[in-house]
Design a protein around this motif. Sequence first.
Motif, PDB file in Angstrom:
ATOM      1  N   GLY A 243       0.507   2.347   3.543  1.00  0.00           N
ATOM      2  CA  GLY A 243      -0.737   2.018   2.843  1.00  0.00           C
ATOM      3  C   GLY A 243      -1.834   3.035   3.030  1.00  0.00           C
ATOM      4  N   VAL A 244      -1.479   4.304   3.193  1.00  0.00           N
ATOM      5  CA  VAL A 244      -2.479   5.329   3.435  1.00  0.00           C
ATOM      6  C   VAL A 244      -3.228   5.715   2.162  1.00  0.00           C
ATOM      7  N   TYR A 245      -2.520   5.739   1.037  1.00  0.00           N
ATOM      8  CA  TYR A 245      -3.101   6.313  -0.180  1.00  0.00           C
ATOM      9  C   TYR A 245      -3.671   5.280  -1.142  1.00  0.00           C
ATOM     10  N   TYR A 246      -4.827   5.609  -1.667  1.00  0.00           N
ATOM     11  CA  TYR A 246      -5.390   4.904  -2.808  1.00  0.00           C
ATOM     12  C   TYR A 246      -5.516   5.925  -3.923  1.00  0.00           C
ATOM     13  N   PHE A 247      -5.289   5.506  -5.154  1.00  0.00           N
ATOM     14  CA  PHE A 247      -5.423   6.432  -6.267  1.00  0.00           C
ATOM     15  C   PHE A 247      -5.959   5.676  -7.462  1.00  0.00           C
ATOM     16  N   GLY A 248      -6.828   6.301  -8.235  1.00  0.00           N
ATOM     17  CA  GLY A 248      -7.355   5.596  -9.395  1.00  0.00           C
ATOM     18  C   GLY A 248      -8.254   6.456 -10.250  1.00  0.00           C
ATOM     19  N   ASP A 249      -8.983   5.793 -11.121  1.00  0.00           N
ATOM     20  CA  ASP A 249      -9.843   6.446 -12.090  1.00  0.00           C
ATOM     21  C   ASP A 249     -11.292   6.201 -11.686  1.00  0.00           C
ATOM     22  N   GLN A 250     -12.006   7.279 -11.430  1.00  0.00           N
ATOM     23  CA  GLN A 250     -13.392   7.134 -10.984  1.00  0.00           C
ATOM     24  C   GLN A 250     -14.265   6.538 -12.090  1.00  0.00           C
ATOM     25  N   ASN A 251     -13.918   6.797 -13.344  1.00  0.00           N
ATOM     26  CA  ASN A 251     -14.681   6.215 -14.448  1.00  0.00           C
ATOM     27  C   ASN A 251     -14.619   4.694 -14.429  1.00  0.00           C
ATOM     28  N   GLU A 252     -13.532   4.153 -13.895  1.00  0.00           N
ATOM     29  CA  GLU A 252     -13.392   2.703 -13.821  1.00  0.00           C
ATOM     30  C   GLU A 252     -13.856   2.173 -12.468  1.00  0.00           C
ATOM     31  N   ASP A 253     -14.231   3.088 -11.576  1.00  0.00           N
ATOM     32  CA  ASP A 253     -14.651   2.732 -10.230  1.00  0.00           C
ATOM     33  C   ASP A 253     -13.607   1.858  -9.528  1.00  0.00           C
ATOM     34  N   ALA A 254     -12.343   2.204  -9.655  1.00  0.00           N
ATOM     35  CA  ALA A 254     -11.304   1.416  -8.993  1.00  0.00           C
ATOM     36  C   ALA A 254     -10.182   2.323  -8.529  1.00  0.00           C
ATOM     37  N   VAL A 255      -9.679   2.042  -7.329  1.00  0.00           N
ATOM     38  CA  VAL A 255      -8.495   2.750  -6.835  1.00  0.00           C
ATOM     39  C   VAL A 255      -7.466   1.718  -6.377  1.00  0.00           C
ATOM     40  N   THR A 256      -6.193   2.071  -6.547  1.00  0.00           N
ATOM     41  CA  THR A 256      -5.112   1.151  -6.224  1.00  0.00           C
ATOM     42  C   THR A 256      -4.306   1.711  -5.067  1.00  0.00           C
ATOM     43  N   ASN A 257      -4.023   0.859  -4.104  1.00  0.00           N
ATOM     44  CA  ASN A 257      -3.218   1.288  -2.965  1.00  0.00           C
ATOM     45  C   ASN A 257      -1.750   1.374  -3.379  1.00  0.00           C
ATOM     46  N   GLY A 258      -1.097   2.471  -3.020  1.00  0.00           N
ATOM     47  CA  GLY A 258       0.280   2.687  -3.451  1.00  0.00           C
ATOM     48  C   GLY A 258       1.269   1.773  -2.760  1.00  0.00           C
ATOM     49  N   THR A 259       0.938   1.275  -1.575  1.00  0.00           N
ATOM     50  CA  THR A 259       1.865   0.436  -0.832  1.00  0.00           C
ATOM     51  C   THR A 259       1.647  -1.041  -1.150  1.00  0.00           C
ATOM     52  N   THR A 260       0.390  -1.480  -1.026  1.00  0.00           N
ATOM     53  CA  THR A 260       0.126  -2.907  -1.206  1.00  0.00           C
ATOM     54  C   THR A 260      -0.175  -3.249  -2.665  1.00  0.00           C
TER      55      THR A 260
END
Lengths: 311, 306
Positions: A243-260
């Motif tokens: 669960g180290v990484y989060y990735f997402g779209d800054q325009n949407e102000d949201a990031v998703t964790n790759g593990t959880t």
Amino acid sequence: MKEETSNNSRRKFLKSVGISIGAAGVVSGFSLLGAAKAAAQEPRETVNLLTQDGQLVQVDKDQLRPTVTEPLTELQKRGREGIAGKSFVMVIDLSKCRNARKCMDACQNHHQLRPDQHHINVLQMQDAEHTAPYFMPKPCQHCDNPPCTKVCPVDATFKRQDGIVLIDNERCIGCRFCIAACPYSARIFQWTEPKDPEKYKDLTYNIEANVPQKKGTISKCLFSADRLREDKLPSCVSSCPNGVYYFGDQNEDAVTNGTTHETVRFSKLIEENAGYTLMPELGTKPRVYYLPPKNRAFEFNGDLLNEENLH
Amino acid sequence: MKNTIKIIASLFLLFVFTASVAKGQDWNVPASAKNKQNPYEASTKNISSGKKIYNINCKSCHGDAGMGNMLPLQPVAPSDLGSQAFLIQGDGEIYYKINKGQGAMPTFEKTLSDEDKWMVITYLRSFDKNKKESKQVAEVVNPEVSDVNLVLDINNEEKKINANLSGVTEKGDRVALQGIELSIKVKRSFGYLDISGDDAYTNEKGNVTIQFPADLPGDREGHVNLLVKVTDDAYYGEVSVDRISSIGLPTDPVNPLDERAMWGTRANAPIWIILSYVGGVISIWGVIFLVLFQLIQLPKMAKNKE
Ligand code: SF4
């Protein structure tokens, strides 16, 4: 000369379409070439594939070849433009990284890299003599003010509208100015023939995955731009078990964790955890944010070189 | 011959594995830790919040509780936390294991709050067949209903989302369903952002009202994709509605390529750079050509003088 290349790629395109017709939707990214040959050999790791007429076949994993079905010109064009309306960011939570190195494996698989070549590398860090050591995965920072693209004499490396910095192997002349310019040492040079050249030789060059790799050119992390096009998280992000990484779209102000697969507000995550970027004093404006290695989920197991301590 | 060797080798491996499995399950839980009791009651709320925490932190390895679909890790596969074999131990023992971790099991001492850990235990206990006394305390009993309906009412001005949950009883009346948790989510590129907050349980009228975060971006017109569903499918199966609504903050995506910048490619270079470069080239070559031209002119000029 130009004509010839695109003709050639069109032929390749037709060929790869023909090959991949055998495989059904789920496996459209791979071809079945050589599957028959594999059956004669000793059984190795196999995968089950569904053919279009509904038959289940077992195929040797080594025989699967990635195929790209768009012609080179189209790949180059959309690769240069990027995905409209997006602004990709990555957040790396250092308190959770325990050096599992699954991100590196996934990345090397995706981008045709040998084990000693890194688009992303997990480094062992210690900031000062009396501070606690920690592990830090380091991909390309995809800066908003990238020093590398400034120095390229042939427009081979560039930034796209979604913020990703890419390289065009077809243009790169291998001068390595960009390696010298990058303060994060994110770039690697292909000194020798890349890994498994045979396996990738019929593949149309995809600028968004930098595959097939080419001797004498540059390669680096691409945020798995080809996967983002299919709304999939980058390879490293989805392969981390911790669960180290989060990735997402800054325009949407949201990031998703790759593990959880938990989606959180990007701004809140950075604000509440004192997120920071690497070497901000250089003014490169990275798109990769780090959360400090506090309250760690495990004990630091010390020396990287000591195999026993590796988890 | 080859086969015999293979068989012997695999028997040996099997032996080694069983030995290490036995070793891997050896937890040293101190007696003092075993005596700890779960201070939270087994209410529906606690169980469902425990389930959320479980799904985020535990599921990736342990799989769904009671389903046996854990990751096949070597040498010790994670236990099925909903199985009786696991639940035979006391709350204190489980609490200790969550805290300390062992081998591939991380410690959650600092990453989960005390309350969160107990919630997870409460959730796991709900699978325990032997603990009759800690049966779910149902705060509200809803009648048996069919045709469960979820209705959304969105107030764009005040940015409020109201969801109403109702069902039809055997007598044919439509009644509100109370005490059911709803999840209100917003679609983002790679997943759904949960905005329901801590207390999204339907009231006696079957309503949940939440405030949409004022600063959450939508597209250019503020459109967002909303998804509202009954959190736990166990009640009425999957009940959900999705809706596109202009409740988000209208956001113009910035295109960094709109601006000319130093890092841009040739076509996107700042005008002053293009001008000074072209100017430089022209003036240097101009000087060279001027000198060359005058050199050519020299003999002519000499002739003219004569
Ligand atoms: S090595 Fe290639 S990408 Fe890098 S500056 Fe030179 S031409 Fe550009």
